[in-house]
Each structure stands twice: as structure tokens, then as C-alpha cells.
Design a protein around this motif. Structure first.
Motif, mmCIF file in Angstrom:
data_model
loop_
_atom_site.group_PDB
_atom_site.id
_atom_site.type_symbol
_atom_site.label_atom_id
_atom_site.label_comp_id
_atom_site.label_asym_id
_atom_site.label_seq_id
_atom_site.Cartn_x
_atom_site.Cartn_y
_atom_site.Cartn_z
ATOM 1 N N ASP A 48 0.938 -1.145 -0.497
ATOM 2 C CA ASP A 48 -0.335 -0.376 0.061
ATOM 3 C C ASP A 48 0.965 0.991 0.089
ATOM 4 N N GLU A 49 1.138 1.917 -1.383
ATOM 5 C CA GLU A 49 2.145 2.939 -1.489
ATOM 6 C C GLU A 49 1.316 4.407 -0.523
ATOM 7 N N GLU A 50 0.726 4.488 -0.436
ATOM 8 C CA GLU A 50 0.480 5.584 0.511
ATOM 9 C C GLU A 50 -0.020 4.824 1.343
ATOM 10 N N LEU A 51 -0.231 3.809 2.281
ATOM 11 C CA LEU A 51 -0.028 3.986 3.397
ATOM 12 C C LEU A 51 1.292 4.318 3.970
ATOM 13 N N VAL A 52 2.297 3.458 3.450
ATOM 14 C CA VAL A 52 3.177 3.416 3.740
ATOM 15 C C VAL A 52 4.217 5.168 3.688
ATOM 16 N N LYS A 53 3.926 6.097 3.072
ATOM 17 C CA LYS A 53 3.767 7.407 2.528
ATOM 18 C C LYS A 53 3.752 8.117 3.242
ATOM 19 N N ASP A 54 1.567 7.892 4.529
ATOM 20 C CA ASP A 54 1.769 8.418 5.363
ATOM 21 C C ASP A 54 2.400 8.527 6.706
ATOM 22 N N ILE A 55 3.220 6.433 6.710
ATOM 23 C CA ILE A 55 3.430 6.537 8.117
ATOM 24 C C ILE A 55 4.582 7.224 7.871
ATOM 25 N N PHE A 56 5.566 6.937 6.704
ATOM 26 C CA PHE A 56 7.015 8.110 7.044
ATOM 27 C C PHE A 56 6.440 9.306 7.216
ATOM 28 N N ASN A 57 5.212 9.992 6.471
ATOM 29 C CA ASN A 57 5.171 11.446 6.958
ATOM 30 C C ASN A 57 4.817 11.447 8.068
ATOM 31 N N THR A 58 4.531 10.803 8.686
ATOM 32 C CA THR A 58 3.764 10.905 10.663
ATOM 33 C C THR A 58 5.224 10.825 11.256
ATOM 34 N N HIS A 59 6.152 9.896 11.468
ATOM 35 C CA HIS A 59 6.927 9.315 12.156
ATOM 36 C C HIS A 59 8.559 9.692 11.148
ATOM 37 N N LYS A 60 9.131 10.616 12.313
ATOM 38 C CA LYS A 60 10.178 10.560 11.640
ATOM 39 C C LYS A 60 10.962 9.428 12.054
ATOM 40 N N PHE A 61 11.677 8.206 11.426
ATOM 41 C CA PHE A 61 12.360 7.402 11.467
ATOM 42 C C PHE A 61 13.408 7.636 11.064
ATOM 43 N N THR A 62 14.492 6.688 12.630
ATOM 44 C CA THR A 62 15.789 6.285 12.466
ATOM 45 C C THR A 62 16.529 5.590 11.847
ATOM 46 N N TYR A 63 16.381 4.446 11.136
ATOM 47 C CA TYR A 63 16.155 3.650 11.300
ATOM 48 C C TYR A 63 14.935 2.211 10.838
ATOM 49 N N VAL A 64 15.132 1.796 9.281
ATOM 50 C CA VAL A 64 13.818 1.109 8.530
ATOM 51 C C VAL A 64 14.485 -0.763 9.240
ATOM 52 N N TYR A 65 13.933 -1.919 9.420
ATOM 53 C CA TYR A 65 13.754 -3.007 9.449
ATOM 54 C C TYR A 65 13.442 -3.773 8.400
#
Length: 333
Positions: free
Chosen positions: A55-72
């Protein structure tokens, strides 16, 4: 505060990685569609988002909402043998979903992208398989994993997105989905025992693998971002102890306290012998050989947990794209 996204964090390896990250002080967001994992596996201290990496839009929304240092990134369609029959699903889930995560990681300046690939990328390479070997994946699952590895390398060279890639193999332990009839032979064996059914082995059982206890894998995946020498490198991870499927079946029967029989099925298209070298991992992560749990000890721990959970119903995958040459056992009720 360090904030990490863990895709597939409700799954087997993912939930263990989440637990280790929380112990390390990370704030953790889990993205999982629960197709292979369970909400019960998720640490209560993690933020859970029910959704797919597709879900590309969901992924974009998650990254916009949270400032991630790392992705696993551990989310994947992981039934390797079945991937021949569900090519489109395999590539949508594994390859396209990963591309979306990589895009957003670049756009949001993620410091490191940790990816669980697979020993499946090697195919029928020279044994033991080493990271310097040129991958020759023999199924769509392995092909998708190798493609993501190459994409991460390209993303690093073009945009500076740091990565660490792990190639685990045959991981087992507590919280594994024993109700999946298409993958994880140890879980399949234990569930068959709980259901008073014979253990099923494809071919003659002389195939060899090295089975890796979860506690020898998950902590190093979680800690990879703290090992500077690991950045932009690929590591085999898992056990060095090689065993045949026949011998494995006998040990599983013992630890489960059962008297099960073995049913041999027609051989399927798979790599006969697959195990890897872990010299690079041990050197960079400073791992001592004696830290690895023995197969028997790990199976004992898993057996205790499995008996507490009880037998699981196994579902037949009904959305096949190709039905030619598929094992009748996989479609049997």
C-alpha cells in the motif's frame, strides 16, 4: 529518541527483532498485514499499524507521520517453494513493496535500512555458500530477494542510503507460525505430531540444511545499526551445524515425546543441499562460536512453547496463478 520501523513485526523473526529493539531503547512502529503473523506476537510497547507494504499511500503516510531513524524490513511473502505458483503475488509483495519502502527511506533521510534477504539467493552455489559467491536464485522468491539486494546497493551508490543485508536460513523457535503448511519444516513437523499425523518429507529425506535458533539471529539483526563495519555489507546469518531432514525428523519426534511415523512424498523441485559460511558475520559482529544454541537445546525450547500453544489448523492456499506440477500434498485437506 531513536524511532525504528519494523515491517513484518508481527511475524516470527520480526517480533523477536521488535523485542530486542525495545530493549535497546528504540521507539518501534510495526507495519504488518497479519497475513503470516499474529497481533498477539507484537510487543505491547510498539505502535502497531495494520497494513501492507504494498500500500504505497499508506507507506508514504507512515513516513510522513513518523520520523524514522532506521528501517528494518522483514515483511515478505516467504513460502519459497510455493513462489513458483504465485509469481505475481510474490513480486508484488516482495519486490514492489520493498521499492516503496526504499523510496520513502531515501526521501526521509533514514540513517540505515536493514533488510532480511535469504539464503535462497544462492540457488545451487558451491557449498558452503559465501557472500562472495555470485547469486543464482532458482525460484521467484530468491529472485525477488536478490533484486532487492541489488536495489539497495543502487540506492546507496546514488543517494547514500546506508544498508545492512542479512541472508538467514531455516530459522526456528518460539512464535513461529506452525500452521503454515508451505514453509518452516520444523513447525510443520511439530504441528503434524500435535495433530497425530505422520511427518511428511519430500523425496528421500537426505536433503541437508543448517537450522538456526531465533536467539542466534534476531539480536544481531536488531543490533546491526550499531556496528559501523556492517554498513553496506551482506552477511550470512545462522547455524553452521548441517543435518539431513531425516535426522531432523527423528530429533523433533524425540523432543516432542512422540512415536510418529514418517511419510515420504514425491520429491519437489528444491535445492538438495543448502548451508552457508558465517565467517564474515562472526568477525564483524564479534560472535563467539560457543554462543550458538545447539539444535537439540533450541528444539527443546520450541517444543515446550508449541505444546503450550496446541495444534494449529493449516489452510490451503487457494489463489494459485499456476497449478501445473504442484504437489498434491500441498492441496490435500
Amino acid at each position: 529518541m531513536i524511532k525504528s520501523l519494523v515491517t513484518g513485526g508481527a511475524g516470527f523473526i520480526g517480533c523477536h527483532v521488535v523485542n530486542h529493539l525495545i530493549k535497546m531503547g528504540h521507539e518501534v512502529v510495526v507495519l504488518d498485514d497479519l497475513s503470516g503473523g499474529s497481533k498477539n506476537n507484537i510487543n505491547s510497547q510498539a505502535i502497531f499499524i495494520n497494513g501492507s507494504v504494498e500500500d504505497e499511500e499508506l507507506v508514504k503516510d507512515i513516513f510522513n507521520t513518523h520520523k524514522f531513524t532506521y528501517v528494518y524490513h522483514l515483511a515478505a511473502y516467504a513460502a519459497e517453494g510455493l513462489s513458483h505458483y504465485v509469481r505475481m503475488h510474490n513480486y508484488r509483495s516482495n519486490l514492489m513493496g520493498s521499492a516503496s519502502l526504499i523510496n520513502e527511506s531515501i526521501n526521509h533521510d533514514v540513517k540505515c535500512f536493514v533488510f532480511t534477504s535469504s539464503i535462497a539467493v544462492y540457488g545451487t552455489n558451491t557449498l558452503p555458500m559465501t557472500e562472495s559467491a555470485v547469486p543464482q536464485p532458482g525460484d521467484p522468491y530468491g529472485i525477488s530477494k536478490y533484486a532487492i539486494e541489488l536495489d539497495l546497493k543502487a540506492a546507496y551508490e546514488m543517494f547514500g542510503l546506508n544498508y545492512v543485508i542479512f541472508r538467514p536460513h531455516n530459522v526456528y523457535g518460539e512464535f513461529q507460525n506452525i500452521g503454515d503448511r508451505y514453509r518452516n519444516v520444523i513447525g510443520i513437523f511439530m504441528n503434524q505430531i500435535l495433530n497425530d499425523r505422520p511427518l511428511t518429507i519430500f523425496g528421500d529425506g537426505k536433503q541437508s540444511r543448517a537450522f538456526s535458533y531465533i536467539d542466534d539471529v534476531a539480536p544481531h539483526i536488531a543490533n546491526a545499526v550499531n556496528v559501523p563495519e556492517a554498513q553496506n555489507q551482506i552477511f550470512n546469518i545462522g547455524s553452521d551445524k548441517v543435518i539431513s531432514i531425516n535426522a531432523l525428523a527423528e530429533i523433533v519426534i524425540e523432543v516432542m515425546g512422540a512415536e510418529s511415523s514418517i511419510e515420504y512424498l514425491e520429491a519437489r523441485n528444491e535445492v538438495v543441499h543448502a548451508y552457508s559460511d558465517h565467517t564474515k558475520l562472526k568477525h564483524v559482529f564479534q560472535i563467539k562460536d560457543e554462543s550458538e544454541a545447539s539444535l537439540r537445546k533450541g528444539l527443546d525450547r520450541m517444543a515446550v512453547w508449541v505444546k503450550e500453544q496446541g495444534a494449529k489448523e493449516t489452510k490451503i492456499y487457494t489463489d494459485l496463478e499456476i497449478s501445473k506440477k504442484i504437489s498434491s500434498h500441498w492441496m490435500r485437506h
